[in-house]
Structure formats: structure tokens, C-alpha cells
Design an enzyme around this catalytic site. Structure first.
Site, PDB file in Angstrom:
ATOM      1  N   GLY A 366       0.684  -1.331  -0.046  1.00 37.34           N
ATOM      2  CA  GLY A 366       0.145  -0.017   0.027  1.00 37.34           C
ATOM      3  C   GLY A 366       0.861   1.208  -0.149  1.00 37.34           C
ATOM      4  N   GLY A 371       0.103   2.457   7.603  1.00 42.04           N
ATOM      5  CA  GLY A 371       0.341   1.795   8.945  1.00 42.04           C
ATOM      6  C   GLY A 371       0.982   0.301   8.532  1.00 42.04           C
ATOM      7  N   SER A 688      -4.812   2.153 -17.928  1.00 39.72           N
ATOM      8  CA  SER A 688      -6.169   2.539 -17.691  1.00 39.72           C
ATOM      9  C   SER A 688      -6.477   4.079 -18.025  1.00 39.72           C
ATOM     10  CB  SER A 688      -6.132   2.509 -15.887  1.00 39.72           C
ATOM     11  OG  SER A 688      -5.358   3.572 -15.552  1.00 39.72           O
ATOM     12  N   LYS A 731      -8.616   4.897  -6.527  1.00 38.74           N
ATOM     13  CA  LYS A 731      -8.896   5.769  -7.268  1.00 38.74           C
ATOM     14  C   LYS A 731      -9.944   6.563  -6.873  1.00 38.74           C
ATOM     15  CE  LYS A 731      -6.908   3.600 -11.405  1.00 38.74           C
ATOM     16  NZ  LYS A 731      -6.937   2.748 -12.663  1.00 38.74           N
TER      17      LYS A 731
END
Ligand code: ADP
Length: 802
Positions: A366, A371, A688, A731
Site C-alpha cells: 500500500g 500503517g 487505465s 482511485k
């Protein structure tokens, strides 16, 4: 008168003095200490019966055994020496010191009964005079040998050699030399005395001296060798002593007198190492003991031993095996992340049931600040294990993971072993941070080393190059973190169980700030006992105007800034309650770092909001398109990689193929060039943006403006179908953050809608699309929708029910 010296025929009688341990040679002058009564009586008799020449004569015969006090005639050698007393000195204790001189050889023929001393009949031995060249040669050889002998033997005065050199009488020469030679025993000496022929004596002496010379030479050699050796050891000893004295002066006292090496031995005994390691360290300690303590080599060996001994060998912490407690810890440390926490707890439960750290390795993927690291820390805390983090960002050398071989100067163990030392336990949680930022070059591929570390089949015998010992990593729990998966080599990915953390909504960030970051920073800045009230709007302002991120790392940093400034104020004004609202925050933090809203506020031609995922999370990427006179060429710019450029090409092809239906003049592409640009200095890739570029092109060519509150994502095919994309959640979060109203999403991504937080789903109008036509209809501001609708036979898209 007992005898006539000159008359050989006449048998003579003289008193006899028995000698213990002594054989007197003719020409020898020697002091004797006489104590035995019998002997003193013999001396007295000799003195009383001095010869015509005024000399006191006597016979001197050696005892066969020195111990015998009162020797019988057969305990004495019959071959004796005729001698005379040179001086006699009675001593106060009743004994007598007498100086005798040997004169000639004499053979005792009979012991005449007499009391209290021996009277002996004897015959003086007369030597045949000899001459000749051979004798001369012998004499010279003997003299030269004696010279060599004297030079080697320090105990003989050098003048003696000069004296000997002048003697040419063979008999005298032989006796003079014999006096000064060391004989092994009295009987050897006696044998020499008994040799009547001077030539024989000289030959015997020559042989004896040669032997002696050899012995003396060897002795000298040995002595000098020993001396050298002694000098060296003494020198070393001396230097060592000196060094210890210096060390003592410098304060490095050895405490309790225990030497450092002894300590190493003790440490080794206390460690529960495998046999192989133990033997190796033992060998190294032995090696160290033989070395000079300050030598460079010793430092290397010492370092190695220290490293091995500092590692936790089989020293483990006990696992807390309580899933409810683990859940409590995860919840206490982290807000939200419900799914992630569930996955972690499932993982822990399985590990617990299986009882082994086998199976896949957890990998948190991520954007920064969501975290990942702190989850790792919480897992360690919930298991009661030690936690260490290895930063892999920028690691490009296999040796950083596995260590350098000891032959390298300054070699060190790799990061894995180093972190074990830091952990002080052999079953810590090791967090391999930013595993995707590792690269490889000619120095070797660090990921292949990691592959071994993470492989449960191999890692129980992990071999660090420096230690060159097998270390068992099977009890270690490895957790990886990464920003994205695509730079992680596939074999590594195969070993991992990927858990994605997408980023937080503003609401979540607010909650995290309220519950975790604000209390943490308040305490860290010494304001624990001061009442500080932050309004929601003030925190939202920090989130919106001072940070632009998927995680909360910058948010935490900005909040720290707020509290730092408050702390400074409280020092000035005293610790009174503080109220922080939006205005106050902006005053404390200064000019906002993020322009209010990056999205376009008005509908414009050729400008489209695209959605993308970068390492920093989801983002709204604006595409600009324009046309200019030319020949139908397309330029795509904005730090794009190949895939994105190809996507642009596909967009042009699609627009050209559908030109008629879109109301575009056929000749347009022969007379115009097109340019699509993505502003912003980050490199972009992926397919994309297909729909974004298509929409921008259509708008630029047809001069129809694009809605500024619409954002889109999707791959296109040449036939105009819209294909699935990744990172939908990120997104949508980004679109929501920027206040976009409508998001156009490929229908193929419908299944991913569930991942989007409810609040975001509710706030956005998410439209699922199959064809580009639907995209255009949603995005373009159609002045005459009816006209345009003719061109879009597939029909409009319906909003997806939530
Ligand atoms: P990462 O490793 O993903 O870059 P960190 O673990 O360093 O992020 O997190 C940055 C900071 O944000 C840490 O202080 C962490 O405690 C805090 N943080 C992140 N997510 C949460 C959360 N869900 N709840 C509470 N604090 C969080």
C-alpha cells in the site's frame, strides 16, 4: 734415603699417599688437602726422610674407589706417580695442605708392611727417547689442535697455549696437555697415566681433543641458538609487560584479574550453540590466544568471535498464544482496517494451530503512511515477540543481506544477522520494509538471498557469508511491506500472502488523527497535562490544505508541527487550556502546502480528469489534448512509459475509425496533428488512461467541453470496449478527496465496488460502462444532446444502484 733417583736398577721404597678422585700427572703441580691420619703420617715420613737433594719424595697412587677411607693395597692402582713436596702447610684443624709436583711415572712392585702408612717398593718408568719426522708431525698436530681447543674453551688460560707451543719433548708435552683435558672418569685418567709410550699418549690426546673440539663447537652452536631464542622470548615478554602497563595506565584494567580470553571461553560455555558453531568458535579463540593482542589479524579474529557470541543461539521469547488478546492489541494500535486485521488474525490463528512459522509470508502492500510498519510492530507486540525492521530501500548488493566473506577487509555480517543481534532472540518478528525498492546489479541479486531467507524449506540452515555457520531462521516471523507489487520478482511474490492497504478517506483520517495521532503528538511534545481542543474543521484543514497523501504520515508530521508550536507558546504563556480552530491551525502551520483543489472548476475543451494509482496512492491525473495544423501525427507527453503511449495510439485509432459517427470531418486527420499531455512530474504507466485520452481527443477535435466534475478510468480496445483496471478503491478515494461527483468505471470492475468505503460510495455517483460511447455521453457537455445521441447508437448508461 729410600732410593736413588738416578739408579734404575736399585729397588726403591717410598711412603705412598693414596689419592681420592685424583690422578697426578708428571709435571703437574697441585695442592692437596690431606686429612687422613695415615696420609699425614706418610707425609711426615717423607718430610723426615728428605733426599740428598733436599726434596721430600713420595709416591702418589689413585684409589680405585674414592669412597674407601682406608684402602687395602688391591684397592689402589699400582701404576702411580713419583712426586715431591713443594710446600707443606699444617692447618689449625689438624689437617695439612700440601703442594705436590708430579715428577715421573712409577710402577709399585710391592707394598712393604709398615704402620701407620703405606711404604711401597716401586720402579720408576723410563721412557724410550723417540725421534723422527712422524713424531714431529704428530707434535705439531697436537699443538695446533690444543690451540684450537683452548680458543674454544674459555676455562683454559690462553698463556698455557703459548707455553705448550714451546714444549718439544713429547713426554712432557703429552703430560702438560693431559693435565688440562677433561677426562670422563678417574679410570680414564689413570689409563692415560698408564700409557708408557709418549707417542701413544700424544695420539690418544689428539683423538681426545678432536672429540672435545666437536663437542665444544656443538655446545657453542646450541648456546647461541638458545641465546637468540631467549632474547626473542624475553623481548616479547618485555614488550607485553610494557603494553599491559600502558593499558593499565590508560584505564583498561582487567577487572578481577580475569583475562579477556578467559571471558570469551566462559561466554562460549554459556551459549547454547550447535556443535559445529561451538567447535568453530573454540578454534578461533585458540587462534586468538596465539596472536599478539594488538595485531591486525587478532582484531579480525576477535571481531568474528564477538559477532558469533553476540547472536541469540536458541534463545527464544515465549509466544503469547491468545487470539483475542492479539485482536485487542491490533485494535488498540490501529483504527479501521477491519479486513486487514481479520486477515492478520486468521493468519496468526493458523500459525498457532500448526505450531510452526511455515507457510506464506505476510506482505502488506500500500502507499506510504497507511500503517504497514506499525501493523508489523503490533503483530510483534501481540505475540510477545521482539520486533526489528530491516530497511531494504536501496539495497542492491547480495552481501548486504548475506554478509561479506571474512577475507574482505572490514567484512560484516549481513542485515539478517545484524537484526538478530539487535533482537536478542532467535524468534523475533523481522519486518522487511520496502521490499519493492530493492534492486539488483552486478554485485549480485539481493532478492535471491531473500528468497532463501523466506523459504521455510531452506531457512533453517541460513548461511551468512561472514559467519560461515548455519543459523536457524525457521522460528523467525517475517513480514514484508511494499508500495507496489510490480517491482517484486515473481518468485518472491509467490512466497507471500499479499494484504493490500488502500489508503484512508478523509473521515478515516480524521478519526485516526483524533484517536491516535493527536494524543500521541500531544504527549510527545510535553503537553500531556494541558487541555488542547482541536475542532474537527481544524483537523480537516490540516488534512486538506497541508497534506496530499493516501496515508497519514504527513498528517502526523503536520500535527506534530502544531503541537510543537503550541508547546513553545505554553512555555511563554503558562499551561492554560488551548483551543485550536481552523484559523489557528493555519496561523500555526503557515501557508497551505496544497492548492485548494487541483481539479478543474469549469468545463473545458480537451481537459479530462483521469484516475490513476501511483506509489503515493490514488490520484486524479488531468489529461490535456489539443489539435493543430499538421498531418495526422499524435504526440503523447508527460513522463509516460511505453504502455501508456500505446494506449494513446489506440485512442487515436478508435477516434479515427469512429470519425463519422462522432461527426468529425474525414479530412481532419490529414490536416491536423494531435497532442495529449499529462502535466505533473511523476512517471506514469498503465493502460487505465485509455478512456481518458479518448475523451480528451474527441473533445479537442469536436470542440465539445468536458464536465469538470467527472473523472474516469478504463482501458479501451480498438472497437471501443472499456476494459477492467486495478486499484479501484484508491482511485475512488482520490476522486472523493478532490470533490469529483461522477466516476466512470468499467463494468468489469463491478466486483471491486464492495471494497470502496460506504461513505465514499454514497458520496460518488459511480457509473459502470461497457463502451466508450457511454463514457463520452457522460463526460461531454452536449449542447444538443438529441443530436449527439444519434451518433451514439448503443444508448446511454444508467447510474448503478448503490
Ligand atoms: P507505512 O509503513 O505504511 O509507510 P507507518 O506504519 O509508518 O506507515 O505509519 C505512519 C504513521 O501513521 C504511524 O505513526 C502509524 O501509527 C500511523 N497510522 C497509520 N495507520 C493508522 C491507523 N489505521 N490507525 C492508527 N494509526 C495509524
Amino acid at each position: 734415603m729410600f732410593f736413588n733417583r738416578d739408579d734404575k736398577k736399585e729397588a726403591a721404597v717410598l711412603p705412598m699417599l693414596p689419592l681420592r678422585d685424583i690422578v697426578l700427572f708428571p709435571h703437574e703441580v697441585r695442592p692437596l688437602y690431606v686429612g687422613r691420619e695415615k696420609s699425614i703420617a706418610a707425609l711426615k715420613e717423607a718430610m723426615a726422610k728428605k733426599g740428598a737433594d733436599g726434596k721430600a719424595w713420595l709416591l702418589l697412587a689413585a684409589q680405585k674407589k674414592a669412597k674407601t677411607n682406608d684402602p687395602a693395597p688391591d684397592e689402589l692402582f699400582q701404576f702411580a706417580t713419583l712426586g715431591q713436596v713443594v710446600q707443606l702447610l699444617p692447618l689449625p684443624d689438624g689437617t695439612v695442605k700440601v703442594l705436590v709436583e708430579g715428577v715421573a711415572r712409577a710402577r709399585i712392585s710391592r707394598f712393604v708392611p709398615h704402620d701407620p702408612f703405606f711404604l711401597c717398593e716401586f720402579e720408576r718408568v723410563v721412557e724410550e727417547p723417540t725421534k723422527g719426522v712422524e713424531l714431529e708431525a704428530l707434535i705439531r698436530a697436537v699443538q695446533a689442535t690444543f690451540k684450537a681447543y683452548v680458543e674454544l674453551n674459555k676455562r683454559i688460560a690462553p698463556e698455557l697455549q703459548q707455553q705448550v707451543a714451546t714444549i718439544d719433548d713429547p713426554s712432557r708435552l703429552s703430560d702438560t696437555i693431559a693435565i688440562h683435558l677433561p677426562f670422563k672418569s678417574v679410570s680414564d685418567k689413570q689409563a692415560m697415566l698408564e700409557l708408557e709410550s709418549p707417542v701413544k699418549r700424544l695420539e690418544k690426546l689428539y683423538e681426545l681433543m678432536q672429540g672435545e673440539i666437536e663437542i665444544l663447537k656443538a655446545e657453542k652452536r646450541i648456546k647461541s641458538r638458545v641465546k637468540k631464542q631467549m632474547e626473542r622470548t624475553q623481548r616479547e615478554y618485555f614488550l607485553n609487560e610494557q603494553m599491559q602497563a600502558i593499558q593499565r595506565e590508560l584505564g583498561d584494567k582487567d577487572d578481577g584479574g580475569k583475562s579477556e580470553l578467559q571471558e570469551l571461553d566462559d561466554k562460549l560455555k554459556a551459549k547454547k550453540m550447535p556443535k559445529e558453531a561451538q567447535l568453530k568458535v573454540k578454534k578461533e579463540i585458540k587462534k586468538l590466544k596465539m596472536m599478539g593482542p594488538m595485531s591486525a589479524e587478532a582484531t579480525v579474529v576477535r571481531n568474528y568471535i564477538d559477532w558469533v557470541l553476540s547472536l541469540p543461539w536458541g534463545e527464544e521469547t515465549k509466544d503469547k498464544l491468545d487470539i483475542t488478546e492479539a485482536e485487542g492489541v491490533l485494535n488498540a494500535d490501529h483504527y479501521g482496517l477491519k479486513k486487514v486485521k481479520e486477515r492478520i488474525l486468521e493468519y496468526l490463528a493458523v500459525q498457532q494451530l500448526v505450531g510452526k512459522m511455515k507457510g506464506p509470508i505476510l506482505c502488506f502492500v500500500g502507499p506510504p503512511g497507511v500503517g504497514k510498519t506499525s501493523l508489523g510492530r503490533s503483530i510483534a507486540r501481540s505475540l510477545g515477540r521482539k520486533f526489528v525492521r530491516i530497511a531494504l530501500g536501496g539495497v542492491r548488493d547480495e552481501a548486504e543481506i548475506r554478509g561479506h566473506r571474512r577475507t574482505y577487509i572490514g567484512a560484516m555480517p549481513g542485515k539478517i544477522v545484524q537484526s538478530l543481534k539487535k533482537a536478542e532472540s532467535s524468534n523475533p518478528v523481522i519486518l522487511l520494509d520496502e521490499i519493492d525498492k530493492m534492486s539488483s546489479d552486478f554485485r549480485g541479486d539481493p532478492s535471491s538471498a531473500l528468497l532463501e531467507v523466506l523459504d521455510p524449506e531452506q531457512n533453517h540452515t541460513f548461511n551468512d557469508h561472514y559467519l560461515d555457520l548455519d543459523y536457524d531462521l525457521s522460528k523467525v516471523m517475517f513480514i514484508c511491506t511494499a508500495n507496489s507489487l510490480h517491482t517484486i520478482p515473481q518468485p518472491l511474490q509467490d512466497r507471500m500472502e499479499v494484504i493490500r492497504l488502500a489508503g484512508y478517506t478523509e473521515e478515516e483520517k480524521l478519526a485516526i488523527a483524533r484517536r491516535y495521532l493527536v494524543p500521541k503528538q500531544k504527549e510527545a511534545n510535553g503537553l500531556a497535562d494541558v487541555e488542547v481542543k482541536l475542532t474537527d474543521l481544524s483537523i480537516r484543514t490540516v488534512i486538506r490544505r497541508y497534506t496530499r497523501e493516501a496515508g497519514v504520515r504527513n498528517l502526523e508530521r503536520e500535527l506534530a508541527g502544531v503541537f510543537r508550536k503550541l508547546a513553545r507558546e505554553s512555555l511563554k504563556n503558562g499551561k492554560s487550556a488551548v483551543m485550536v480552530d481552523r484559523k489557528r491551525v493555519m496561523k500555526l502551520l503557515g501557508t497551505p502546502k496544497v492548492p485548494q483543489d487541483k481539479k478543474e472548476k469549469t468545463n473545458q475543451v480537451g481537459i479530462v480528469n483521469g484516475l490513476a494509482v501511483t506509489d503515493a496512492g490514488g490520484e486524479v491525473l488531468v489529461a490535456e489534448a489539443t489539435t493543430m495544423p499538421g498531418k495526422g501525427k499524435l504526440v503523447v507527453t508527460g513522463m509516460l512509459r511505453d504502455m501508456m503511449k500505446e494506449s494513446g495510439q489506440a485512442a487515436v485509432t478508435y477516434v479515427r475509425s469512429k470519425a463519422k459517427r462522432l461527426g468529425i470531418d474525414d479530412k481532419f486527420f490529414e490536416q491536423n496533428d494531435m497532442h495529449i499531455h499529462f502535466p505533473g512530474g511523476v512517471s506514469k504507466d498503465g493502460n487505465s488512461a485509455g478512456v481518458t485520452m479518448t475523451t480528451a481527443l474527441v473533445s479537442a477535435i469536436t470542440r465539445i467541453p468536458v464536465r469538470c466534475d467527472v473523472a474516469m478510468t478504463g482501458e479501451i480496445t480498438l472497437r471501443g470496449r472499456v476494459g477492467a483496471i486495478g486499484g479501484l478503491k484508491e482511485k475512488c478515494l482520490a476522486a472523493h478527496r478532490l470533490g469529483i461527483k461522477t466516476v466512470l468505471v468499467p463494468r468489469e470492475n463491478k466486483k471491486d465496488l464492495r471494497e470502496i468505503p460506504k461513505k465514499v460510495r454514497k458520496a460518488l455517483r459511480i457509473v459502470l460502462v461497457d463502451y466508450v460511447d457511454e463514457v463520452l455521453r457522460e463526460a461531454l457537455v452536449l449542447e444538443k444532446p438529441a443530436d449527439f445521441a444519434k451518433l451514439l447508437p448503443e444508448g446511454g448508461a444508467a447510474p448503478v444502484p448503490m
